[in-house]
Design an enzyme around this catalytic site. Structure first.
Site, PDB file in Angstrom:
ATOM      1  CG  HIS A  97       9.299 -20.284 -39.904  1.00 32.82           C
ATOM      2  ND1 HIS A  97      10.247 -19.987 -39.746  1.00 32.82           N
ATOM      3  CD2 HIS A  97       8.583 -21.457 -39.567  1.00 32.82           C
ATOM      4  CE1 HIS A  97      10.936 -21.482 -39.254  1.00 32.82           C
ATOM      5  NE2 HIS A  97      10.156 -22.113 -39.279  1.00 32.82           N
ATOM      6  CD  GLU A 114       8.919 -25.456 -40.277  1.00 34.33           C
ATOM      7  OE1 GLU A 114       9.926 -24.873 -41.187  1.00 34.33           O
ATOM      8  OE2 GLU A 114       9.025 -25.868 -39.395  1.00 34.33           O
ATOM      9  CG  HIS A 172       7.174 -24.415 -35.176  1.00 35.06           C
ATOM     10  ND1 HIS A 172       7.161 -23.224 -35.820  1.00 35.06           N
ATOM     11  CD2 HIS A 172       8.226 -24.411 -35.515  1.00 35.06           C
ATOM     12  CE1 HIS A 172       7.807 -22.876 -36.966  1.00 35.06           C
ATOM     13  NE2 HIS A 172       9.179 -23.887 -36.437  1.00 35.06           N
ATOM     14  NE  ARG A 192      17.439 -18.134 -32.912  1.00 33.91           N
ATOM     15  CZ  ARG A 192      17.721 -17.225 -33.561  1.00 33.91           C
ATOM     16  NH1 ARG A 192      18.528 -16.259 -33.170  1.00 33.91           N
ATOM     17  NH2 ARG A 192      18.912 -17.976 -34.241  1.00 33.91           N
TER      18      ARG A 192
END
Length: 313
Positions: A97, A114, A172, A192
């Protein structure tokens, strides 16, 4: 105001499953991968499911209640958090991200940092968190092109209660066999890198722009403070959110904060929240929002609840 519950927003995913049925009885058909439980985003908007405000969209409630709901220090223009549950029956894509600067410039929304709390870990449960030591961006790019990415990925087994802070820029993937509570910035931007040949769009150029190979992440044990009736663990703190775990044996009492709202997510057990004008039940998998103007409230029962909020840093 009162503690707010919202309708669960369910999303079919190619990697999803049915494991939410362990604690929910409202699943639609399909492979359900995500449940957005507190959300105010164009891709998912929470609707109040309890009390006199039932049926109100969160975005309208913010306009209606402003500081009473969010607090004096929280912007009314962009809700800061997105709270969701993830059920990975199969592995998610390897992804990354962007940070706020890149995301605002390229995508027109916030970046995405996150934190994960492992609610359930089934046989073989694992995640990918960063790359192995010494991996270079050139090696990574070559591995993406040749389909040999796995040998550079830092894959770790996980168990119930594990916590991982996933900063923007950290490559991740959530592996198969887990249910995760994810507290994140209010963003739905994912790049992605590799998707196990499932035919979905990849975003390799953007991903390579934002990947930071210096980032590492480890299971966080936090700072534990024992109190009468409960134990509190401070799990993580960054500019975007703070996460704390309350392991409740009997009860705990707190006050709301006029500057900021709180969100609670029950990850084990059940109980109730009692406040001046009434009470609400809370069960495993439930999230609720504590308005800034609520006042004193008590959680009573035998349960584990995550508390998330935007801190004053």
């Amino acid at each position: 105001m009162y503690p707010l519950k919202f309708k669960n927003l369910y999303y079919n995913k190619v990697w999803g499953g049915r494991d939410f049925e362990l604690f929910r009885d409202n699943l639609p058909e399909g492979n359900i991968g995500e449940s957005w439980d507190i959300a105010c985003h164009p891709h998912g908007m929470s609707v109040v499911s309890n009390g006199e405000l039932k049926g109100t969209k969160l975005i309208d409630l913010i306009k209606l209640k402003g500081d009473d709901l969010l607090g004096t220090e929280i912007s009314k223009n962009w809700f800061p958090l997105l709270i969701k549950l993830i059920n990975a029956k199969d592995k998610l894509s390897v992804q990354v991200h962007p940070d706020d600067e890149y995301a605002k410039r390229v995508e027109g929304e916030m970046g995405k940092t996150e934190v994960w709390y492992v609610v359930e870990a089934f046989e073989g449960a694992n995640i990918v968190i960063g790359t192995k030591k010494g991996c270079t961006k050139e090696q990574l790019k070559n591995a993406i092109e040749t389909g040999t990415l796995d040998k550079y990925m830092n894959k770790v087994s996980v168990k119930k209660g594990d916590v991982f802070f996933v900063k923007s820029g950290l490559i991740h993937a959530i592996g198969e066999g887990v249910i995760i509570a994810e507290i994140q910035q209010n963003s739905d931007t994912t790049y992605r890198v590799y998707d196990y040949n499932r035919g979905r769009e990849l975003h390799i150029e953007k991903a390579l722009d934002v990947i930071n190979l210096d980032l590492v992440a480890k299971n966080s044990n936090g700072l534990v403070v024992k109190n009468e009736g409960y134990t509190k663990t401070y799990l993580c703190l960054c500019k975007d959110f703070s996460l704390e775990l309350y392991d409740v044996e009997t009860s705990f009492t707190e006050n709301s904060n006029k500057e900021r709202f709180f969100a609670f997510t029950c990850v084990e057990g059940s109980g109730e929240i009692i406040y001046k004008d009434g009470k609400e039940t809370i069960n495993k998998g439930d999230s609720l929002l504590i308005p800034a103007s609520l006042g004193e409230y008590t959680f009573k029962g035998n349960m584990k609840v995550l508390k998330s909020y935007v801190p004053d840093v």
